[in-house]
Design an enzyme around this catalytic site. Sequence first.
Site, PDB file in Angstrom:
ATOM      1  N   ARG A  19      -3.030  -2.924  -6.775  1.00  0.00           N
ATOM      2  CA  ARG A  19      -2.491  -3.689  -5.668  1.00  0.00           C
ATOM      3  C   ARG A  19      -1.614  -4.818  -6.216  1.00  0.00           C
ATOM      4  O   ARG A  19      -2.002  -5.533  -7.140  1.00  0.00           O
ATOM      5  CB  ARG A  19      -3.605  -4.289  -4.820  1.00  0.00           C
ATOM      6  CG  ARG A  19      -4.251  -3.274  -3.857  1.00  0.00           C
ATOM      7  CD  ARG A  19      -3.243  -2.834  -2.803  1.00  0.00           C
ATOM      8  NE  ARG A  19      -3.831  -1.958  -1.804  1.00  0.00           N
ATOM      9  CZ  ARG A  19      -3.793  -0.635  -1.857  1.00  0.00           C
ATOM     10  NH1 ARG A  19      -3.224  -0.031  -2.891  1.00  0.00           N
ATOM     11  NH2 ARG A  19      -4.315   0.085  -0.878  1.00  0.00           N
ATOM     12  N   CYS A  78     -13.236  -0.451  25.310  1.00  0.00           N
ATOM     13  CA  CYS A  78     -13.248   0.999  25.479  1.00  0.00           C
ATOM     14  C   CYS A  78     -14.583   1.597  25.016  1.00  0.00           C
ATOM     15  O   CYS A  78     -15.380   0.927  24.358  1.00  0.00           O
ATOM     16  CB  CYS A  78     -12.087   1.625  24.708  1.00  0.00           C
ATOM     17  SG  CYS A  78     -12.308   1.627  22.909  1.00  0.00           S
ATOM     18  N   HIS A  90       1.179  -3.925   6.029  1.00  0.00           N
ATOM     19  CA  HIS A  90      -0.025  -3.940   6.868  1.00  0.00           C
ATOM     20  C   HIS A  90      -1.252  -4.519   6.180  1.00  0.00           C
ATOM     21  O   HIS A  90      -2.256  -4.753   6.831  1.00  0.00           O
ATOM     22  CB  HIS A  90      -0.327  -2.522   7.380  1.00  0.00           C
ATOM     23  CG  HIS A  90      -0.662  -1.547   6.292  1.00  0.00           C
ATOM     24  ND1 HIS A  90       0.309  -0.973   5.506  1.00  0.00           N
ATOM     25  CD2 HIS A  90      -1.837  -1.051   5.861  1.00  0.00           C
ATOM     26  CE1 HIS A  90      -0.263  -0.158   4.637  1.00  0.00           C
ATOM     27  NE2 HIS A  90      -1.559  -0.198   4.823  1.00  0.00           N
ATOM     28  N   GLU A  91      -1.194  -4.751   4.876  1.00  0.00           N
ATOM     29  CA  GLU A  91      -2.290  -5.447   4.193  1.00  0.00           C
ATOM     30  C   GLU A  91      -1.858  -6.891   3.995  1.00  0.00           C
ATOM     31  O   GLU A  91      -0.914  -7.149   3.247  1.00  0.00           O
ATOM     32  CB  GLU A  91      -2.569  -4.816   2.819  1.00  0.00           C
ATOM     33  CG  GLU A  91      -3.335  -3.526   2.864  1.00  0.00           C
ATOM     34  CD  GLU A  91      -3.783  -3.090   1.475  1.00  0.00           C
ATOM     35  OE1 GLU A  91      -4.533  -2.118   1.391  1.00  0.00           O
ATOM     36  OE2 GLU A  91      -3.389  -3.706   0.474  1.00  0.00           O
ATOM     37  N   CYS A  95     -10.877   2.773  18.292  1.00  0.00           N
ATOM     38  CA  CYS A  95     -10.498   2.174  19.568  1.00  0.00           C
ATOM     39  C   CYS A  95      -9.499   3.044  20.330  1.00  0.00           C
ATOM     40  O   CYS A  95      -8.490   3.491  19.778  1.00  0.00           O
ATOM     41  CB  CYS A  95      -9.905   0.792  19.312  1.00  0.00           C
ATOM     42  SG  CYS A  95      -9.296  -0.058  20.780  1.00  0.00           S
ATOM     43  N   ARG A 143      -5.914   2.358  18.499  1.00  0.00           N
ATOM     44  CA  ARG A 143      -5.977   3.283  17.362  1.00  0.00           C
ATOM     45  C   ARG A 143      -4.588   3.425  16.745  1.00  0.00           C
ATOM     46  O   ARG A 143      -3.573   3.353  17.426  1.00  0.00           O
ATOM     47  CB  ARG A 143      -6.481   4.641  17.829  1.00  0.00           C
ATOM     48  CG  ARG A 143      -6.872   5.584  16.703  1.00  0.00           C
ATOM     49  CD  ARG A 143      -7.411   6.877  17.253  1.00  0.00           C
ATOM     50  NE  ARG A 143      -8.545   6.674  18.153  1.00  0.00           N
ATOM     51  CZ  ARG A 143      -9.257   7.671  18.671  1.00  0.00           C
ATOM     52  NH1 ARG A 143      -8.939   8.924  18.387  1.00  0.00           N
ATOM     53  NH2 ARG A 143     -10.263   7.421  19.481  1.00  0.00           N
ATOM     54  N   CYS A 146       0.863  -1.178   0.000  1.00  0.00           N
ATOM     55  CA  CYS A 146       0.000   0.000   0.000  1.00  0.00           C
ATOM     56  C   CYS A 146       0.900   1.229   0.000  1.00  0.00           C
ATOM     57  O   CYS A 146       2.025   1.185   0.502  1.00  0.00           O
ATOM     58  CB  CYS A 146      -0.901  -0.027   1.234  1.00  0.00           C
ATOM     59  SG  CYS A 146      -1.868   1.477   1.502  1.00  0.00           S
ATOM     60  N   HIS A 147       0.413   2.341  -0.537  1.00  0.00           N
ATOM     61  CA  HIS A 147       1.244   3.531  -0.602  1.00  0.00           C
ATOM     62  C   HIS A 147       1.632   4.036   0.789  1.00  0.00           C
ATOM     63  O   HIS A 147       2.614   4.759   0.958  1.00  0.00           O
ATOM     64  CB  HIS A 147       0.532   4.640  -1.382  1.00  0.00           C
ATOM     65  CG  HIS A 147       1.480   5.534  -2.114  1.00  0.00           C
ATOM     66  ND1 HIS A 147       2.367   6.355  -1.459  1.00  0.00           N
ATOM     67  CD2 HIS A 147       1.702   5.716  -3.435  1.00  0.00           C
ATOM     68  CE1 HIS A 147       3.078   7.023  -2.346  1.00  0.00           C
ATOM     69  NE2 HIS A 147       2.704   6.650  -3.544  1.00  0.00           N
ATOM     70  N   THR A 148       0.876   3.649   1.798  1.00  0.00           N
ATOM     71  CA  THR A 148       1.232   3.997   3.169  1.00  0.00           C
ATOM     72  C   THR A 148       2.617   3.463   3.522  1.00  0.00           C
ATOM     73  O   THR A 148       3.441   4.150   4.126  1.00  0.00           O
ATOM     74  CB  THR A 148       0.200   3.413   4.148  1.00  0.00           C
ATOM     75  OG1 THR A 148      -1.086   3.893   3.801  1.00  0.00           O
ATOM     76  CG2 THR A 148       0.517   3.786   5.583  1.00  0.00           C
ATOM     77  N   CYS A 190     -15.189   1.227  21.240  1.00  0.00           N
ATOM     78  CA  CYS A 190     -15.514  -0.129  20.803  1.00  0.00           C
ATOM     79  C   CYS A 190     -16.922  -0.533  21.220  1.00  0.00           C
ATOM     80  O   CYS A 190     -17.598  -1.309  20.534  1.00  0.00           O
ATOM     81  CB  CYS A 190     -14.492  -1.122  21.359  1.00  0.00           C
ATOM     82  SG  CYS A 190     -12.878  -1.049  20.540  1.00  0.00           S
ATOM     83  N   CYS A 214      -7.262  -2.994   4.404  1.00  0.00           N
ATOM     84  CA  CYS A 214      -6.870  -1.577   4.419  1.00  0.00           C
ATOM     85  C   CYS A 214      -7.708  -0.756   3.447  1.00  0.00           C
ATOM     86  O   CYS A 214      -8.879  -0.516   3.675  1.00  0.00           O
ATOM     87  CB  CYS A 214      -5.379  -1.437   4.120  1.00  0.00           C
ATOM     88  SG  CYS A 214      -4.794   0.269   4.171  1.00  0.00           S
ATOM     89  N   CYS A 229     -10.392  -3.286  20.764  1.00  0.00           N
ATOM     90  CA  CYS A 229     -10.178  -3.954  22.048  1.00  0.00           C
ATOM     91  C   CYS A 229     -11.463  -4.530  22.616  1.00  0.00           C
ATOM     92  O   CYS A 229     -11.437  -5.406  23.473  1.00  0.00           O
ATOM     93  CB  CYS A 229      -9.543  -2.985  23.049  1.00  0.00           C
ATOM     94  SG  CYS A 229     -10.668  -1.699  23.670  1.00  0.00           S
TER      95      CYS A 229
END
Length: 407
Positions: free
Chosen positions: A400, A102, A69-70, A113, A117, A47-49, A105, A177, A99
Site C-alpha cells: 500500500r 434495509c 476509495h481507501e 446494504c 451496495r 488499491c488495485h481496484t 442492514c 478496503c 443505510c
Amino acid sequence: METAGKVIKCKAAVAWEAGKPLSIEEVEVAPPQAMEVRVKILYTSLCHTDVYFWEAKGQTPVFPRIFGHEAGGIIESVGEGVTDVAPGDHVLPVFTGECKECPHCKSAESNMCDLLRINTDRGVMIGDGKSRFSINGKPIYHFVGTSTFSEYTVMHVGCVAKINPEAPLDKVCILSCGISTGLGATINVAKPPKGSTVAIFGLGAVGLAAAEGARIAGASRIIGVDLNPSRFEEGQNPFDQSMSFYFLVLVRRMTHLCLHFSARKFGCTEFVNPKDHNKPVQQVLAEMTNGGVDRSVECTGNINAMIQAFECVHDGWGVAVLVGVPHKDAEFKTHPMNFLNERTLKGTFFGNYKPRTDLPNVVELYMKKELEVEKFITHSVPFAEINKAFDLMAKGEGIRCIIRMEN
C-alpha cells in the site's frame, strides 16, 4: 464551518481518459445534499481496484472521473437529515455503505446494504443522479461513491465510518478496503478456534490480512499457499495482485516481486507452492495436517484455488471461505460427498463488516496494538506525485502506498 453550504474549489487528480496519467486539476465541489457529507481528505491510498477501472479493460468506461476509495479524512459539512456525524468528526470513507434501514442492514448476518451496495458503473450521487464535482461547469464523475483522490469529496452519509479521532489517519486509512476484507474473512467468517490450523490461498495484501486475522485468532499453524515463493521468503514483500472484496473477479495479472517483507511477518508459519508437488495441493495439505486444515481462506479469485481451498479442509468441522470472485464463466466443481462429509463452504463480502457499525472497532484493534497496520504500508508520496503511486503498483513495488493530500 465558513465553507458550509458553499462550493469549494480544491485540487483533485482527474482521470480524463483510460490509462492516461492522472491530471491535478482545480475542481469545484458542490455542498452536500440531503443525507450527504462533504469530507476533507487528508490521506488516501492506491488499491488495485482504482487501477483496474482506470485502465478500463473489460468494463464500461466512465470518464472523466475521480478515483480513490481507501482514505481517511474529516467531515467538513453535512447535508439535511444527517445526524450520525458532524463537522470535525474523523471518518473512513467506504466503497460500500450501511443505510441501517434495509433488511440487510437490520440483519446480524449480512453487510450487503440494499441502498448503498457497491456500484462501479454509477458516476453520480444516488440522491439526485448528479455529480458533485465539476470543472468549468462540466461534470466530473464519482467512483464507487467515494472519489478520494480529491482534497474534498462528497459521499452518502451511509458510506462514512466515524472513528476514534486519536487514530492516525495516515495509518488507519488502509482499513477502509482490502485489509479489512481479508481480516474479516478470517475473524468474522472462518472463525478459527484458538490452536487451529489455517490455510491461506494467495499471499497478496488481502491474503496477508487474512493471515493476520488467523494470527489474532490464535491459530497455531498458518499455511500460506502461493505460486510465487518470493512472497514467503525473508526479504520479500507480496503485492496485492489478488485484489480486494468484489473486484477480485477483475484481476488476473500475476507478477514476480522483489520487495521488503515476507508472509512470515504477517503470521504465516509454513509455505506450500503447488508447483513443487506432483499431487493436488489439497492432498498435500491434508497429509501435512492429519486429514485437512481446520479453516481455509481463498484470496485469489482463481477457480482452481477455490476448489482446492474447499477440498483441503478437514471433514466433520472444516470451513472454507471464498474471498475472491472468479471469472463470470467459471464453474465450481466438487464431489457432493465433500458437503455430506460435513465440510462447510462460505463466501464473504468486505469481510462481513458493516462499515459504520464495525469499522470503528477494527480501528480500535489497531489502537490497542492488537492489529499491526504499519507493515502493510510500504510507500508514501505527496498528492502532486500520485502518478508515482501508479508506477510503483505497476512495478509491484509495494503493498500500500499512502498519498498525502497535504505535503
